[in-house]
Scaffold this active site. Structure first.
Site, PDB file in Angstrom:
ATOM      1  N   HIS A 124       0.829  -1.215   0.000  1.00 13.00           N
ATOM      2  CA  HIS A 124       0.000   0.000   0.000  1.00 13.00           C
ATOM      3  C   HIS A 124       0.863   1.265   0.000  1.00 13.00           C
ATOM      4  CE1 HIS A 124      -3.236  -2.852   1.311  1.00 13.00           C
ATOM      5  NE2 HIS A 124      -3.871  -2.132   0.415  1.00 13.00           N
ATOM      6  N   ALA A 126       2.647   4.496  -2.891  1.00 10.01           N
ATOM      7  CA  ALA A 126       2.245   5.360  -4.013  1.00 10.01           C
ATOM      8  C   ALA A 126       2.284   4.635  -5.362  1.00 10.01           C
ATOM      9  CB  ALA A 126       3.138   6.602  -4.059  1.00 10.01           C
ATOM     10  N   VAL A 127       3.098   3.565  -5.455  1.00  5.25           N
ATOM     11  CA  VAL A 127       3.148   2.829  -6.726  1.00  5.25           C
ATOM     12  C   VAL A 127       1.832   2.066  -6.936  1.00  5.25           C
ATOM     13  CG1 VAL A 127       4.499   1.267  -8.167  1.00  5.25           C
ATOM     14  CG2 VAL A 127       5.639   2.594  -6.396  1.00  5.25           C
ATOM     15  N   HIS A 164      -7.112   6.768  -3.147  1.00  2.00           N
ATOM     16  CA  HIS A 164      -7.988   5.819  -2.449  1.00  2.00           C
ATOM     17  C   HIS A 164      -7.337   5.098  -1.265  1.00  2.00           C
ATOM     18  CE1 HIS A 164      -5.876   2.682  -4.622  1.00  2.00           C
ATOM     19  NE2 HIS A 164      -6.446   1.807  -3.839  1.00  2.00           N
ATOM     20  N   GLN A 345      -3.137 -16.278  -2.855  1.00  2.00           N
ATOM     21  CA  GLN A 345      -3.566 -15.759  -4.152  1.00  2.00           C
ATOM     22  C   GLN A 345      -4.736 -16.543  -4.727  1.00  2.00           C
ATOM     23  OE1 GLN A 345      -2.591 -12.807  -5.696  1.00  2.00           O
ATOM     24  NE2 GLN A 345      -1.896 -12.648  -3.587  1.00  2.00           N
TER      25      GLN A 345
END
Ligand SMILES: [Zn+2]
Length: 418
Positions: A124, A126-127, A164, A345
């Site tokens: 979580h 900025a990328v 977000h 996953q």
């Protein structure tokens, strides 16, 4: 390592100075790139930077392609992918002109958003925000949506995508609740993170003054005609309404509300009653598009998808380590010993991603992009299944090498990606 340096032994004053210096350098690089001014200083140390900026600029010309490598873009922009991407997309859509935005204020706002993401978070950060914004752009371009969207829809969609997860602490809501974090009590244990992301964004919007030239409230002008009194509304969207809509979009990313959105979406598709002329229906589709963009990692090509999977699991495991350290119950998917990356996953894809993207596929009727995404999703799921199998059968021997395994058929249709 800069991160270790910044978070480590250095006293806070120096840390702040270093951080300011680094962000100033990033700002210089980004602003030159954004204005298309690549500095020409032959024979100087900047040659390498020019090359990077040229490559980043070239990447932006393909920003709408699904195999866009956001990790590479972030390196080429010197950790400035979110600001660079947002400014580029605002230019593409002519939003700066449409909303009469001040470039300095826009830069200030985007810089604040980017800086407020925690670069220490494996996932979580900025990328991730830049990645979600790029995916959102791809979805806004979907033929089913593109023609119906107003500049305000596009503006809110991109703004919500970029902000977000801002100031995400790298742990989930149950962790904040059980550790009695002040945010949990502030937001009464409901959509704690999402409300924080939204309120932080509103705070930065107001601090930067980006929308300060817009009216705050709906301006109502009574007009009197011979048939009675009517009210007309100002054509400029009021600030308060924009902030509310932004909140409604960001709050839709709360994964615990997934079923609520999925059922409504499915119902609309079954009844074929989506009317994108209606602002409320367009808003609903922006919420769905943002939700898709937020969880689209397994729909990317394996090499990108795998990196995201490892990052998100790393963040979960760090939370698990904290829980272990403080004698708290270890959250689902956060136990490195018990919850492997492939197992995490497969669960995530089966219960969260697949059901949503099956409906999105239906909505787009299906578009070329939807077909590509579903193709990746199925291949990636099969690949994780093989890895899980390899892991369980070779548990006592060597660890399987994730990066050596590729999903079946990978590379065959690389060129056909829209
Ligand atoms: Zn997110």
């Amino acid at each position: 390592n800069v991160c270790q340096f910044l978070s480590g032994e250095v006293e806070s004053g120096t840390r702040r100075k270093v951080k300011r210096l680094l962000s100033f350098q990033r700002y210089c690089h980004a602003s030159r790139l954004l204005r298309g001014l690549v500095p020409h200083t032959p024979g100087s140390l900047h040659l390498l930077d020019d090359d990077y900026l040229g490559q980043a600029g070239h990447m932006l010309s393909k920003v709408g392609t699904w195999n866009f490598d956001i990790f590479l873009f972030d390196r080429l922009t010197n950790g400035n992918s979110l600001v660079t991407l947002m400014c580029h997309l605002f230019n593409v859509y002519g939003l700066i002109h449409h909303f009469q935005l001040d470039m300095v204020k826009l830069h200030r706002f985007l810089g604040m958003v980017q800086e407020d993401y925690h670069s220490q978070n494996p996932y979580h950060n900025a990328v991730h925000a830049a990645d979600v914004t790029q995916a959102m752009y791809c979805y806004l371009k979907e033929p089913k949506l593109a023609e119906q969207l107003s500049p305000l829809d596009v503006f809110l969609g991109l703004m919500a995508a970029a902000s977000h997860d801002v100031d995400h602490p790298g742990v989930n809501q149950p962790f904040l609740i059980k550790t009695r974090h002040h945010l949990a009590s502030l937001y009464q244990n409901t959509s704690v993170l999402e409300r924080h992301h939204w309120r932080s964004t509103v705070g930065m919007l107001r601090e930067s003054g980006l929308l300060s030239h817009l009216p705050q409230w709906k301006s109502i002008y009574p007009i009197i005609t011979y048939r009675g009194t009517y009210s007309i509304f100002s054509l400029t969207p009021p600030r308060q309404d924009m902030e509310q809509q932004l909140g409604s979009l960001i709050l839709a990313t709360d994964i615990s509300r997934q079923n609520e959105f999925l059922l409504t979406f499915r119902e609309h598709l079954d009844n074929q009653d989506l009317d994108l002329q209606l602002a409320s229906h367009r808003h609903f589709m922006l919420q769905i598009a943002l939700k898709c963009a937020d969880i689209c990692n397994p729909c990317r090509a394996w090499e990108l998808s795998r990196q995201w999977s490892e990052r998100v699991c790393e963040e979960f495991y760090r939370q698990g380590d904290l829980e272990r350290k403080f004698d708290l119950e270890i959250s689902p998917m956060c136990n490195q010993q018990a919850d492997s990356v492939p197992a995490n996953q497969i669960g995530f894809i089966s219960y969260i991603v697949e059901p949503l993207f099956e409906e999105w596929y239906r909505f787009t009727e299906p578009s070329l992009l939807s077909q590509t995404m579903m193709g990746h999703l199925h291949k990636n799921k099969a690949c994780w299944s093989r890895l899980r199998y390899a892991q369980t059968s070779l548990e006592t021997q060597t660890h399987p090498q994730i990066d050596k395994l590729e999903p079946e058929g990978e590379g065959e249709e690389g060129e056909s990606v829209p």
